[in-house]
Design a protein around this motif. Structure first.
Motif, PDB file in Angstrom:
ATOM      1  N   PRO A 420      29.869  39.657  48.044  1.00 49.29           N
ATOM      2  CA  PRO A 420      30.357  41.214  48.648  1.00 49.29           C
ATOM      3  C   PRO A 420      32.000  41.736  48.053  1.00 49.29           C
ATOM      4  N   LEU A 421      32.400  40.935  48.471  1.00 47.02           N
ATOM      5  CA  LEU A 421      34.013  41.100  47.374  1.00 47.02           C
ATOM      6  C   LEU A 421      33.868  40.998  45.708  1.00 47.02           C
ATOM      7  N   GLU A 422      32.753  40.593  45.361  1.00 49.28           N
ATOM      8  CA  GLU A 422      32.798  41.427  43.787  1.00 49.28           C
ATOM      9  C   GLU A 422      32.409  42.421  43.748  1.00 49.28           C
ATOM     10  N   ARG A 423      31.155  42.936  44.592  1.00 53.49           N
ATOM     11  CA  ARG A 423      30.361  44.391  43.908  1.00 53.49           C
ATOM     12  C   ARG A 423      31.911  45.113  44.553  1.00 53.49           C
ATOM     13  N   TYR A 424      32.280  45.277  45.633  1.00 50.51           N
ATOM     14  CA  TYR A 424      33.756  46.411  46.312  1.00 50.51           C
ATOM     15  C   TYR A 424      34.640  46.133  45.578  1.00 50.51           C
ATOM     16  N   LEU A 425      35.172  44.968  44.479  1.00 51.67           N
ATOM     17  CA  LEU A 425      35.757  45.170  43.523  1.00 51.67           C
ATOM     18  C   LEU A 425      35.802  45.214  42.282  1.00 51.67           C
ATOM     19  N   ALA A 426      33.971  45.759  41.944  1.00 52.64           N
ATOM     20  CA  ALA A 426      33.978  46.491  40.882  1.00 52.64           C
ATOM     21  C   ALA A 426      33.858  47.830  40.736  1.00 52.64           C
ATOM     22  N   SER A 427      33.547  48.086  42.056  1.00 56.39           N
ATOM     23  CA  SER A 427      33.716  49.587  42.835  1.00 56.39           C
ATOM     24  C   SER A 427      35.419  50.416  43.090  1.00 56.39           C
ATOM     25  N   LEU A 428      35.896  49.799  42.232  1.00 55.09           N
ATOM     26  CA  LEU A 428      37.846  50.295  42.390  1.00 55.09           C
ATOM     27  C   LEU A 428      37.830  50.373  41.446  1.00 55.09           C
ATOM     28  N   MET A 429      37.106  49.972  39.847  1.00 51.22           N
ATOM     29  CA  MET A 429      37.247  50.352  38.814  1.00 51.22           C
ATOM     30  C   MET A 429      36.590  51.834  38.614  1.00 51.22           C
ATOM     31  N   PRO A 430      37.872  52.582  37.752  1.00 53.67           N
ATOM     32  CA  PRO A 430      37.152  53.367  36.562  1.00 53.67           C
ATOM     33  C   PRO A 430      36.417  53.893  36.214  1.00 53.67           C
ATOM     34  N   LEU A 431      35.231  55.274  36.333  1.00 55.26           N
ATOM     35  CA  LEU A 431      34.775  55.420  36.030  1.00 55.26           C
ATOM     36  C   LEU A 431      34.696  55.379  33.979  1.00 55.26           C
ATOM     37  N   GLN A 432      33.676  54.837  33.365  1.00 51.44           N
ATOM     38  CA  GLN A 432      33.617  54.746  31.964  1.00 51.44           C
ATOM     39  C   GLN A 432      34.325  55.695  30.950  1.00 51.44           C
ATOM     40  N   SER A 434      36.847  58.197  32.071  1.00 51.09           N
ATOM     41  CA  SER A 434      37.618  58.867  32.776  1.00 51.09           C
ATOM     42  C   SER A 434      39.437  58.028  31.630  1.00 51.09           C
ATOM     43  N   VAL A 435      38.046  56.927  30.880  1.00 50.77           N
ATOM     44  CA  VAL A 435      38.972  56.502  29.628  1.00 50.77           C
ATOM     45  C   VAL A 435      39.321  57.100  28.208  1.00 50.77           C
ATOM     46  N   THR A 436      39.834  57.644  27.683  1.00 50.55           N
ATOM     47  CA  THR A 436      40.023  58.822  26.980  1.00 50.55           C
ATOM     48  C   THR A 436      41.432  58.370  26.056  1.00 50.55           C
ATOM     49  N   PRO A 437      41.163  58.346  24.237  1.00 45.19           N
ATOM     50  CA  PRO A 437      41.488  57.760  23.528  1.00 45.19           C
ATOM     51  C   PRO A 437      43.603  58.344  23.716  1.00 45.19           C
ATOM     52  N   TRP A 438      43.925  59.621  24.080  1.00 42.27           N
ATOM     53  CA  TRP A 438      44.959  60.413  24.022  1.00 42.27           C
ATOM     54  C   TRP A 438      46.379  59.888  25.470  1.00 42.27           C
ATOM     55  N   LYS A 439      45.544  58.895  26.273  1.00 42.60           N
ATOM     56  CA  LYS A 439      45.742  58.952  27.217  1.00 42.60           C
ATOM     57  C   LYS A 439      46.007  57.774  28.414  1.00 42.60           C
ATOM     58  N   THR A 440      47.555  56.679  28.964  1.00 45.72           N
ATOM     59  CA  THR A 440      46.981  55.460  29.195  1.00 45.72           C
ATOM     60  C   THR A 440      45.667  54.925  29.622  1.00 45.72           C
ATOM     61  N   PRO A 441      44.922  54.036  29.675  1.00 44.19           N
ATOM     62  CA  PRO A 441      44.114  53.854  30.503  1.00 44.19           C
ATOM     63  C   PRO A 441      45.088  53.529  32.556  1.00 44.19           C
ATOM     64  N   PRO A 442      43.929  54.714  32.728  1.00 40.44           N
ATOM     65  CA  PRO A 442      43.552  54.529  33.953  1.00 40.44           C
ATOM     66  C   PRO A 442      43.601  53.925  34.953  1.00 40.44           C
ATOM     67  N   GLN A 443      44.517  54.308  36.195  1.00 38.43           N
ATOM     68  CA  GLN A 443      44.904  52.482  36.602  1.00 38.43           C
ATOM     69  C   GLN A 443      43.266  52.638  38.334  1.00 38.43           C
ATOM     70  N   ILE A 444      43.629  51.509  38.281  1.00 39.36           N
ATOM     71  CA  ILE A 444      42.174  50.600  39.336  1.00 39.36           C
ATOM     72  C   ILE A 444      43.038  51.149  40.773  1.00 39.36           C
ATOM     73  N   ARG A 445      41.783  51.054  41.615  1.00 39.47           N
ATOM     74  CA  ARG A 445      42.283  52.207  42.590  1.00 39.47           C
ATOM     75  C   ARG A 445      42.564  50.934  43.845  1.00 39.47           C
ATOM     76  N   PRO A 446      43.534  50.656  44.562  1.00 39.33           N
ATOM     77  CA  PRO A 446      43.956  49.201  45.409  1.00 39.33           C
ATOM     78  C   PRO A 446      43.130  49.229  46.134  1.00 39.33           C
ATOM     79  N   PHE A 447      42.585  48.168  46.398  1.00 41.03           N
ATOM     80  CA  PHE A 447      42.351  46.706  47.584  1.00 41.03           C
ATOM     81  C   PHE A 447      42.253  47.067  48.992  1.00 41.03           C
ATOM     82  N   SER A 448      41.375  47.845  49.631  1.00 41.06           N
ATOM     83  CA  SER A 448      41.349  48.558  50.862  1.00 41.06           C
ATOM     84  C   SER A 448      40.685  47.510  51.287  1.00 41.06           C
TER      85      SER A 448
END
Length: 575
Positions: A420-432, A434-448
């Protein structure tokens, strides 16, 4: 679109060969490099009438380690032959001798088998026998292997081969052994190795983080076309769990909770062997989760942390201590959890089970065996497991099979807790997307923690475990433990690395030249320098970038640079 979920790190055959070749190249240029990829040193500790315990011999000769501490830890005073393990904190400011393939090994090894950076393991073979030729009437020596690797089964098996021979033939024998180890191929996760020593070839498979949890190492090793070896070790690190836990099988659930929560525990055992094996077995009970607290399989009053761990002016630290000296009963009276083990006794066909007792009863040196704790279990006991193990005892089921049943149960229990922790952690990853070449990679959402708790009703441990109990309470206490902090830091780092790799791949698929057409020279130079920095850092960090991505990006950069004025090209080529 679904959130981007991390795939397991790729570990293809070509990458294994690449790791092995990289290690070979490093080994060829450094003295004792192959030896150092397995061991820090081999030393012999003897008893000197004037000095007491003293280092008699050490290989490599220039190895400077905690000699006094090693001496004191290696003389338990038991008659006959005794094998045990200890773990010591590295002295401040000291660096390890092996750095060549550190990142490559750590990238592919399971987290529970990675090299220790702050501690050493000591694997001891101690012999004490009557000898009239010696003044004190006893021959006393210890052969000690010091390593950063938690390969307890491999190194104890190695000691069983070389120690008896060494005690007969002394220094020339040990020098020959060290030279043989210096010819071994370095440990590469996923590879099966033949390790020759003193006429015996040990065949071992180095576990990989991509191995299926609970899989059979023997079956995985058979896929490789290696010559048959006279001595095949089925594991390099696993202990006989049934032998270690047989006197408190009915309390296994409680001990698993104490390990998961990183509670302070003292194991009082009748011998260093029982002490060290019990502590190591307890630490391994929460695998594949890494135990992130300190632990000492064999702890004595000579340990440098003795004062730190026995002070009564503060709460006991998060550590497991294995001890044999009855003196510690009084010293550790204020600790919340004490496991007092006696000599193994059989009650019919069943090893006599220790009882859970109140801490107040732990007063005298002759305190009876038991688990002295006020811990209230969060989960109910798995009665079906106990019945299965007891039936196995009655039917004289081999210890290896009983251990496999225990290991499977503990693995499934830990996985039910961590999924359950791994499943929740995966949901904090940005959508694929949202990763664009001309910007720095998006941030991972904080663990709540509260947000996670809200997922348990529909996606909690009940999906994979039949055990009832206060799972929510167990998670809440787990969040306050070093084990959660260590797990979260590791997984967050892996996710950040995955985002970095994904960003590199997106950049490679972009039209770099097209992007530069309407950009100023300052913007182009800034982009080139940033990508150059990424290339260098990713190469050195051994990140799991897809094959060919780094080469493709290098080619793109050269094309972009060649399109710039000559003076800028000259500046950029300096980087």
């Amino acid at each position: 679109m679904k959130p981007f979920v991390m795939d397991p790190l790729d570990s293809s055959e070509s990458r294994l060969v690449e790791s092995a070749n990289a290690a070979e190249n490093t080994e060829s240029s450094l003295p004792w490099a192959r030896f150092s990829s397995w061991l820090e040193c081999v030393c012999v500790v003897t008893f000197d009438l004037e000095l007491g315990q003293a280092i008699e011999l050490v290989y490599p000769h220039d190895c400077m380690l905690f000699f006094h501490m090693t001496c004191e830890m290696c003389f338990p005073g038991c008659l006959g032959d005794t094998q045990f393990s200890f773990r010591l904190r590295q002295s401040v400011g000291r660096r390890g001798s092996w750095f060549g393939e550190e990142d490559a090994y750590s990238r592919d090894a399971p987290v529970t088998l990675q090299r220790e950076l702050a501690h050493f393991y000591g694997y001891v073979y101690f012999r004490q026998v009557k000898d009239a030729a010696v003044k004190r009437g006893y021959f006393q020596k210890s052969l000690v292997l010091v390593s950063r690797l938690p390969y307890v089964h491999l190194f104890q098996s190695l000691l069983q081969i070389i120690a008896p021979e060494y005690f007969e033939k002394l220094e020339p024998c040990l020098e020959a052994v060290c030279n043989e180890i210096d010819q071994w191929q370095s440990p590469v996760p996923g590879l099966t190795l033949n390790l020759p020593v003193m006429g015996v070839v040990m065949q071992v498979r180095i576990p990989s983080k991509n191995d299926k949890p609970g899989g059979s190492p023997e079956k995985q090793a058979q896929k490789e076309n290696l010559l048959p070896a006279p001595m095949m070790l089925p594991t390099i690190h696993e202990l006989d769990l049934f032998k270690c836990f047989q006197s408190f099988l009915i309390h296994l659930q409680m001990l698993w909770e104490l390990m998961l929560l990183g509670e302070p525990v003292v194991v009082m055992a009748p011998s260093p062997t029982v002490s060290s094996e019990t502590v190591l077995a307890l630490v391994s009970s929460i695998a594949p989760l890494r135990y992130c607290c300190d632990y000492r399989p064999y702890f004595t009053i000579h340990d440098t942390e003795f004062k730190e761990y026995t002070t009564r002016t503060q709460a006991p630290p998060n550590v497991i201590l294995g001890v044999t000296n009855p003196f510690f009963i009084k010293t550790f009276q204020s600790w919340p959890h004490i496991i007092r083990l006696g000599e193994l006794k059989m009650s019919g066909d069943l090893p006599k089970q220790v009882k859970v007792k109140k801490l107040a009863k732990l007063k005298t040196l002759d305190t009876k065996p038991g688990i002295y704790t006020a811990h209230k279990m969060f989960l109910q006991k798995d009665k079906s497991l106990i019945k299965r193990l007891l039936k196995g005892i009655q039917r004289k089921r081999p210890s290896e099979v009983q251990s496999a049943i225990l290991r499977r149960h503990l693995l499934e229990l830990t996985q039910s807790f961590i999924i359950p922790l791994e499943r929740y952690l995966a949901s904090l990853m940005p959508l694929q997307r949202s990763v664009t070449p001309w910007k720095t990679p998006p941030q991972i959402r904080p663990f709540s923690q509260e947000e996670f708790m809200g997922t348990l009703e529909h996606a909690g441990p009940q999906l994979t475990s039949v055990l009832k109990g206060d799972w929510v309470g167990l998670y809440r206490k787990f969040f306050r433990s070093p084990n959660f902090d260590g797990w979260y830091r590791l997984r967050h780092r892996e996710m950040t690395q995955k985002l970095e790799c994904l960003h590199l791949e997106v950049v490679c698929d972009a039209d770099l030249l097209g992007w530069t057409k309407d950009k100023s020279e300052v913007e182009i130079v800034d982009l080139v320098l940033k990508l150059r920095e990424k290339l260098v850092s990713k190469t050195h960090q051994y990140l799991p970038v897809k094959e060919g991505v780094l080469e493709k990006l290098e080619g793109y950069l050269q094309t972009v640079i060649s399109s710039l004025p000559e003076d800028l090209q000259t500046v950029l080529h300096r980087y």
